[in-house]
Enzyme design. Structure first.
Site, short mmCIF file in Angstrom:
data_model
loop_
_atom_site.label_atom_id
_atom_site.label_comp_id
_atom_site.label_asym_id
_atom_site.label_seq_id
_atom_site.Cartn_x
_atom_site.Cartn_y
_atom_site.Cartn_z
N ALA A 183 -9.59 -11.57 8.84
CA ALA A 183 -8.99 -10.57 7.94
C ALA A 183 -9.12 -11.01 6.49
CB ALA A 183 -7.52 -10.36 8.31
N GLU A 185 -11.10 -13.47 5.07
CA GLU A 185 -12.48 -13.64 4.58
C GLU A 185 -13.13 -12.27 4.31
OE1 GLU A 185 -14.84 -16.05 7.21
OE2 GLU A 185 -13.90 -17.93 6.58
N GLY A 268 -7.04 -11.45 16.13
CA GLY A 268 -7.23 -12.50 17.12
C GLY A 268 -8.27 -12.13 18.16
N ASP A 310 -15.14 -20.91 22.95
CA ASP A 310 -14.07 -19.94 22.72
C ASP A 310 -13.40 -19.45 24.00
OD1 ASP A 310 -14.86 -20.20 20.10
OD2 ASP A 310 -15.15 -18.06 19.72
N HIS A 442 -17.01 -38.53 -11.72
CA HIS A 442 -16.29 -37.82 -12.80
C HIS A 442 -17.28 -36.99 -13.62
CE1 HIS A 442 -13.47 -36.96 -16.00
NE2 HIS A 442 -14.38 -37.36 -16.87
C1 LIG Z 1 -16.40 -13.04 12.25
C2 LIG Z 1 -16.43 -14.47 12.73
C3 LIG Z 1 -16.69 -15.48 11.82
C4 LIG Z 1 -16.73 -16.80 12.25
N1 LIG Z 1 -16.96 -17.78 11.32
C5 LIG Z 1 -16.95 -19.07 11.70
C6 LIG Z 1 -17.20 -20.10 10.77
O1 LIG Z 1 -17.43 -19.85 9.58
N2 LIG Z 1 -17.20 -21.38 11.19
C7 LIG Z 1 -16.93 -21.70 12.50
O2 LIG Z 1 -16.90 -22.89 12.84
N3 LIG Z 1 -16.70 -20.74 13.43
C8 LIG Z 1 -16.70 -19.44 13.05
N4 LIG Z 1 -16.49 -18.46 13.99
C9 LIG Z 1 -16.25 -18.87 15.39
C10 LIG Z 1 -17.57 -19.17 16.14
O3 LIG Z 1 -18.45 -18.09 15.95
C11 LIG Z 1 -17.27 -19.37 17.62
O4 LIG Z 1 -16.33 -20.42 17.77
C12 LIG Z 1 -18.49 -19.70 18.45
O5 LIG Z 1 -19.52 -18.78 18.20
C13 LIG Z 1 -18.14 -19.68 19.94
O6 LIG Z 1 -19.25 -19.96 20.71
P1 LIG Z 1 -19.19 -19.78 22.31
O7 LIG Z 1 -20.44 -20.34 22.86
O8 LIG Z 1 -17.91 -20.28 22.85
O9 LIG Z 1 -19.17 -18.21 22.53
P2 LIG Z 1 -20.31 -17.08 22.28
O10 LIG Z 1 -21.29 -17.45 21.26
O11 LIG Z 1 -19.53 -15.83 22.11
O12 LIG Z 1 -21.09 -17.04 23.67
C14 LIG Z 1 -20.53 -16.54 24.85
C15 LIG Z 1 -21.53 -15.57 25.48
O13 LIG Z 1 -21.09 -15.30 26.82
C16 LIG Z 1 -21.31 -13.92 27.09
N5 LIG Z 1 -20.42 -13.50 28.18
C17 LIG Z 1 -19.14 -13.09 28.10
N6 LIG Z 1 -18.66 -12.80 29.32
C18 LIG Z 1 -19.66 -13.02 30.18
C19 LIG Z 1 -19.77 -12.87 31.60
N7 LIG Z 1 -18.75 -12.47 32.35
N8 LIG Z 1 -20.96 -13.18 32.16
C20 LIG Z 1 -22.01 -13.61 31.42
N9 LIG Z 1 -21.95 -13.76 30.08
C21 LIG Z 1 -20.78 -13.48 29.48
C22 LIG Z 1 -20.96 -13.26 25.76
O14 LIG Z 1 -21.50 -11.96 25.66
C23 LIG Z 1 -21.58 -14.23 24.77
O15 LIG Z 1 -22.90 -13.87 24.46
C24 LIG Z 1 -16.49 -17.12 13.61
C25 LIG Z 1 -16.25 -16.10 14.54
C26 LIG Z 1 -16.22 -14.79 14.11
C27 LIG Z 1 -15.97 -13.69 15.11
N1 LIG Z 2 -14.20 -19.80 8.68
C1 LIG Z 2 -14.06 -19.94 9.99
O1 LIG Z 2 -14.13 -21.03 10.56
C2 LIG Z 2 -13.84 -18.73 10.85
C3 LIG Z 2 -14.06 -17.46 10.34
C4 LIG Z 2 -13.82 -16.36 11.15
C5 LIG Z 2 -13.37 -16.54 12.46
N2 LIG Z 2 -13.17 -17.79 12.95
C6 LIG Z 2 -12.62 -17.98 14.32
O2 LIG Z 2 -12.36 -16.74 14.94
C7 LIG Z 2 -11.05 -16.72 15.50
C8 LIG Z 2 -10.47 -15.33 15.47
O3 LIG Z 2 -10.16 -14.94 14.12
P1 LIG Z 2 -9.01 -13.87 13.83
O4 LIG Z 2 -8.88 -13.75 12.35
O5 LIG Z 2 -9.25 -12.65 14.65
O6 LIG Z 2 -7.72 -14.55 14.46
P2 LIG Z 2 -6.53 -15.38 13.78
O7 LIG Z 2 -5.77 -15.95 14.91
O8 LIG Z 2 -7.02 -16.28 12.69
O9 LIG Z 2 -5.63 -14.28 13.06
C9 LIG Z 2 -5.07 -13.19 13.72
C10 LIG Z 2 -4.13 -12.50 12.75
O10 LIG Z 2 -3.78 -11.23 13.26
C11 LIG Z 2 -2.37 -11.07 13.16
N3 LIG Z 2 -1.98 -10.08 14.16
C12 LIG Z 2 -1.99 -10.20 15.51
N4 LIG Z 2 -1.59 -9.04 16.06
C13 LIG Z 2 -1.34 -8.17 15.04
C14 LIG Z 2 -0.90 -6.84 14.95
N5 LIG Z 2 -0.63 -6.15 16.06
N6 LIG Z 2 -0.74 -6.27 13.73
C15 LIG Z 2 -1.01 -6.97 12.61
N7 LIG Z 2 -1.44 -8.24 12.63
C16 LIG Z 2 -1.60 -8.83 13.83
C17 LIG Z 2 -1.83 -12.46 13.34
O11 LIG Z 2 -0.52 -12.57 12.88
C18 LIG Z 2 -2.85 -13.25 12.51
O12 LIG Z 2 -2.55 -13.16 11.15
C19 LIG Z 2 -10.25 -17.71 14.67
O13 LIG Z 2 -9.26 -18.33 15.44
C20 LIG Z 2 -11.28 -18.67 14.15
O14 LIG Z 2 -11.26 -19.88 14.83
C21 LIG Z 2 -13.38 -18.89 12.16
#
Ligand SMILES: Cc1cc2nc3c(=O)[nH]c(=O)nc-3n(C[C@H](O)[C@H](O)[C@H](O)COP(=O)(O)OP(=O)(O)OC[C@H]3O[C@@H](n4cnc5c(N)ncnc54)[C@H](O)[C@@H]3O)c2cc1C
Ligand SMILES: NC(=O)c1ccc[n+]([C@@H]2O[C@H](COP(=O)([O-])OP(=O)(O)OC[C@H]3O[C@@H](n4cnc5c(N)ncnc54)[C@H](O)[C@@H]3O)[C@@H](O)[C@H]2O)c1
Length: 461
Positions: A183, A185, A268, A310, A442
């Site tokens: 939210a 970012e 979330g 995740d 510095h």
């Molecule tokens: C908007 C956003 C921004 C982010 N920014 C950052 C960041 O800046 N820095 C950072 O460290 N992290 C960031 N994250 C988090 C990071 O992207 C995740 O932690 C990471 O990609 C998770 O990898 P994963 O392998 O667990 O899951 P994924 O990459 O999601 O891989 C899981 C795969 O399994 C597949 N799958 C699901 N269910 C099934 C099933 N039943 N059978 C077969 N396949 C299935 C899914 O479709 C998916 O392709 C961000 C996430 C989001 C959403």
């Molecule tokens: N820079 C990074 O590393 C980065 C960037 C993006 C995402 N991510 C990963 O993706 C995950 C998911 O991100 P996210 O922002 O969805 O989750 P988050 O857990 O960071 O935030 C969820 C937010 O939604 C609020 N919320 C929950 N239910 C609500 C409702 N009904 N109405 C209003 N607000 C509500 C919570 O209070 C919280 O503020 C993060 O936990 C993070 O690890 C990481």
């Protein structure tokens, strides 16, 4: 139905699954990857990479907006279609492109597409057409945006991080649900690109800091730029001719009814394991309904099932997903012998402006009595003065008895780099006095980090 028997099955071809596959494949030919949905990983397709590209565009606009203090006056026009075109192009060519090149290099016999679900503790079904009996299973299926019941009926029409980067142009107005990392970012980026943006919280908390002073600092600072309504709940969401009408009740009982062209729900994420018929897995589940596992081995109970990334809902960050995939693979390979992986100190960076970074232990997890809190205002740094950026505060959490640095919460310009330095210090168990012996250039942003450490050292004496 086709039936196969294999040594390993890896469910999910994301960061964790690919990390696991490269290890397992070196041991055996008897391994299958199962992938539901597009290849390319969440990080590259709809996560880390497109979000940071959007932020980079917004940062540029913001710098021009604030140039006059430095004697730089500029006029510009945000070209919305071009903003999205650039994101899509570089995503396809560089980020997703890089992943697909690797995935395509994996011979087809190791891959199958479809949704995996449990039939019994050792059998996985894929879309009702294939059953795989596997000796060992690695669950790396990631997570999906969570929508609260008020938004769930509109899931296909509202935006989440899964859909927002597919837009063709910037909307006129945007409601952002949540005050977490996605939210903040994306909400700030859209605002800086000229979209009328309002962010709605729930509990009044913002971002991830656990110290009350930092919570207040973040709220105060971001509210100076963004329209944030911190506390309340949505009672209704409905589709109207030109977008959505949202009804939100604030903590004080005031009802706010507003229309927005688009709504980004960032409240979330939920593990995809929740839709994998875990009830058939025989795994012991915790009170969230997810498998209990050992974070040092990623083994689920004493089963032959391992988990990573995740899917656990615990540390949803790219570097943790990759590491956990590797640990899960090592454990599965050495099973039944226990093999512990090396975990890193926690580290999370929000790419907001100012940035927020947390390293090591959170303030909330520490015993306040046994702690010294070293503090410095970002504005006190000469480099911050050079940028005329006085926003922010940082705190270091130090063990009173030993002087060892346990954690830090950093809000301000340069937070990501200070976090990278401090995480090394924490990993090596360094005391504040030892860290202060390291050279600091510095003028650098890190001089504020030095000030916070000195403040802690002063209190330790
Ligand atoms: C908007 C956003 C921004 C982010 N920014 C950052 C960041 O800046 N820095 C950072 O460290 N992290 C960031 N994250 C988090 C990071 O992207 C995740 O932690 C990471 O990609 C998770 O990898 P994963 O392998 O667990 O899951 P994924 O990459 O999601 O891989 C899981 C795969 O399994 C597949 N799958 C699901 N269910 C099934 C099933 N039943 N059978 C077969 N396949 C299935 C899914 O479709 C998916 O392709 C961000 C996430 C989001 C959403
Ligand atoms: N820079 C990074 O590393 C980065 C960037 C993006 C995402 N991510 C990963 O993706 C995950 C998911 O991100 P996210 O922002 O969805 O989750 P988050 O857990 O960071 O935030 C969820 C937010 O939604 C609020 N919320 C929950 N239910 C609500 C409702 N009904 N109405 C209003 N607000 C509500 C919570 O209070 C919280 O503020 C993060 O936990 C993070 O690890 C990481």
């Amino acid at each position: 139905m086709e039936i196969r028997e294999l040594e390993y099955v890896i469910i999910g071809v994301g960061t964790a699954g690919l990390g696991a596959f490269s290890k397992v494949r070196k041991q055996t030919d008897s391994v299958l990857l199962i992938q539901h949905g597009p290849y390319g990983t969440t990080c590259a397709r709809v996560g880390c990479m497109p979000s940071k590209m959007l932020i980079a565009a917004a940062e540029l606009a913001h710098n021009i907006d604030h140039g006059s203090f430095f004697g730089i006056d500029g006029q510009y026009r945000v070209n919305g279609p071009r903003v999205f075109e650039r994101i899509k192009q570089d995503r396809a060519q560089t980020f997703v492109g890089g992943v697909l090149k690797y995935v395509n290099s994996i011979p087809d016999k190791y891959k199958v597409e479809g949704k995996a679900t449990f039939v019994d503790p050792q059998t996985i079904e894929v879309d009702g057409r294939l059953r795989v009996k596997a000796e060992k299973i690695i669950l790396a299926c990631g997570s999906t945006p969570y929508l609260s019941p008020v938004f769930e009926p509109l899931r296909d029409e509202l935006d989440t991080s899964d859909t927002i980067f597919e837009l063709e142009d910037l909307p006129k107005s945007l409601a952002v649900v949540g005050l977490g990392v996605i939210a903040l970012e994306l909400g700030q980026a859209f605002h800086r690109l000229g979209v009328e943006t309002t962010l709605f919280g729930r509990s009044g908390r913002i971002g991830s800091f656990t110290h009350p002073m930092l919570q207040q600092e973040v709220m105060k600072t971001l509210q100076q730029e963004l329209d944030i309504i911190p506390r309340g709940h949505f009672t209704q969401a409905k589709k109207v001719a030109d977008g959505f009408e949202l009804t939100y009740r604030t903590e004080q009982g005031e009802e706010i009814v507003r229309n927005f062209e688009r709504v980004l729900v960032a409240s979330g994420r939920a593990s995809n394991l929740r839709t994998m018929k875990l009830e058939n897995s025989g795994l012991v589940l915790d009170d969230r309904g997810l498998p209990r596992y050992d974070p040092l081995t990623m083994q689920c109970g004493d089963s032959k099932v391992f988990i990573a990334g995740d899917a656990t809902e615990d540390l949803p960050l790219w570097h943790e997903a990759y590491l956990e995939g590797r640990i899960a693979a090592d454990s599965a390979i050495s099973y039944p012998q226990r093999k512990e992986g090396m975990r890193m100190p926690g580290m999370a960076i929000y790419y907001t402006d100012p940035q927020m970074a947390s390293v090591g232990a959170d303030f909330s997890s520490l015993d306040g009595e046994a702690l010294v809190v070293g503090r410095a205002r970002m504005g006190s740094g000469p480099r911050h003065e050079i940028y005329h950026d006085h926003r922010g505060l940082m705190q270091v959490y130090v063990d009173k008895a030993s002087g060892v640095l346990l954690g830090a919460e950093i809000f301000g310009r340069g937070a990501e780099h200070m976090a990278q330095t401090l995480v090394l210090a924490i990993e090596h168990g360094m005391t504040v006095a030892e860290i202060l012996q390291m050279p600091v250039y510095h003028p650098s942003l890190e001089e504020v980090m030095k000030a916070a450490l000195n403040n802690a050292l002063f209190q330790l004496k």
